[in-house]
Design an enzyme around this catalytic site. Sequence first.
Site, short mmCIF file in Angstrom:
data_model
loop_
_atom_site.label_atom_id
_atom_site.label_comp_id
_atom_site.label_asym_id
_atom_site.label_seq_id
_atom_site.Cartn_x
_atom_site.Cartn_y
_atom_site.Cartn_z
CG HIS A 2 8.20 7.81 3.07
ND1 HIS A 2 6.91 8.19 2.81
CD2 HIS A 2 8.80 7.67 1.86
CE1 HIS A 2 6.74 8.27 1.50
NE2 HIS A 2 7.87 7.95 0.90
CG ASP A 20 6.16 9.34 5.83
OD1 ASP A 20 6.87 10.17 5.22
OD2 ASP A 20 5.30 8.65 5.26
CB SER A 50 5.72 7.58 -1.89
OG SER A 50 6.44 8.74 -1.61
#
Length: 391
Positions: free
Chosen positions: A361, A331, A177
């Site tokens: 995600h 995501d 991320s």
Amino acid sequence: MGSKLLCLVLASIVLAYYVYSPIPEDSEEHWKVMLITATFKTFRNLSNCYILVFVPPYVAPMSDENVIVTDTEFNNVTVRLYLPRKASDGLRRAVVYFHGGGWCIGHVGMKPYDLLARWTSNTLNAVVVSVNYRLAPKYRFPIQFEDVYSVTKFFLQSSVLSQYGVDPDRVCVAGDSAGGNLAAAVAQQLSEDPEVKTKLKVQALLYPALQVLDLNLPSYQENENDPILSRSLTVRFWSEYFTSDLSLREAMISNRHVPVESSHLFQFVNWSNLLPEEMKKDHIYISPTYGSSKLAQKYPGFLDLRAAPLLAGDAQLRKLPRTYILTCEHDVLRDDGVMYARRLQAAGIPVTHDHAKDAFHGAMAFISFPTELAVGRRLLNRYIEWLNENL
């Protein structure tokens, strides 16, 4: 009696609202995923600032039978160091890892990151350096990048690698991320830094955030209300990375924050050219609506390669190492990773693009949720297998 029944019915409706979420049909373990999303939904509703999210418990640096774990500092930045106990026939591999959390939350001591680092170190018999970079809103861009870059550059010194028995030809940077964003930016900067003699062998980017120019990509539209990482929360993380000035966040929400003088940068995020047909679906590309030049002048970070690695030119991309990119179908950041994989491949970089059609995600982090998600374990195994074969 009637009032009690009414209260019971209302309570049941509220509970159903929190627990039930529309889960994609291709997802495994529907009820587990629903409970996770309900947890995130509850924590967000309790937060006026919308930055509070579910944070797993902190784990102290405890060694075990496989790995020696210590907290220390590299170049005045706190890191958690994982050293395998098992003997090695020669020099070891190493992974420098940057955690996720939108540059605003997260810690190397969070249980998922501690487990990931332990598993990586033990399985690969590798040294793992997990970096505890400073966070927004107390520290703004480029502090987070400078912290992780400083650690990586320090670790790549021949004397430091030798101290920990690391092979200089087998070092990786990785992150998930926001950490994937930092890993991509670090790899780009290292390739241009004449002071760095040791080059990375590979980089691994797990559902990375790679650009902040276009916040209306198909993946942003399709997953706008995702309970784990919604579009509004993503925009909040991005804006907090640069400033507390609400005018930037408001401009980002409307996707009108890039000035016309930076219009040439949109070629690097033009999803109509960079996404495969199945991801374009019924979406129609709309030319950018430009915003005020004042915002870009005041907060130039969102146009900086160190914050938006997808904006790098082809000449710079050609200098990068072999790459692993994990993207998840459900995501908002999916298209960032897909476009970067396409651009790296076009630049001649060997890329393994692992797209998980049934994942969301942060799925890998849920190897440590009260009930482990099978999809998280599967993605973790894929990542470790790739490192084992390529690092």
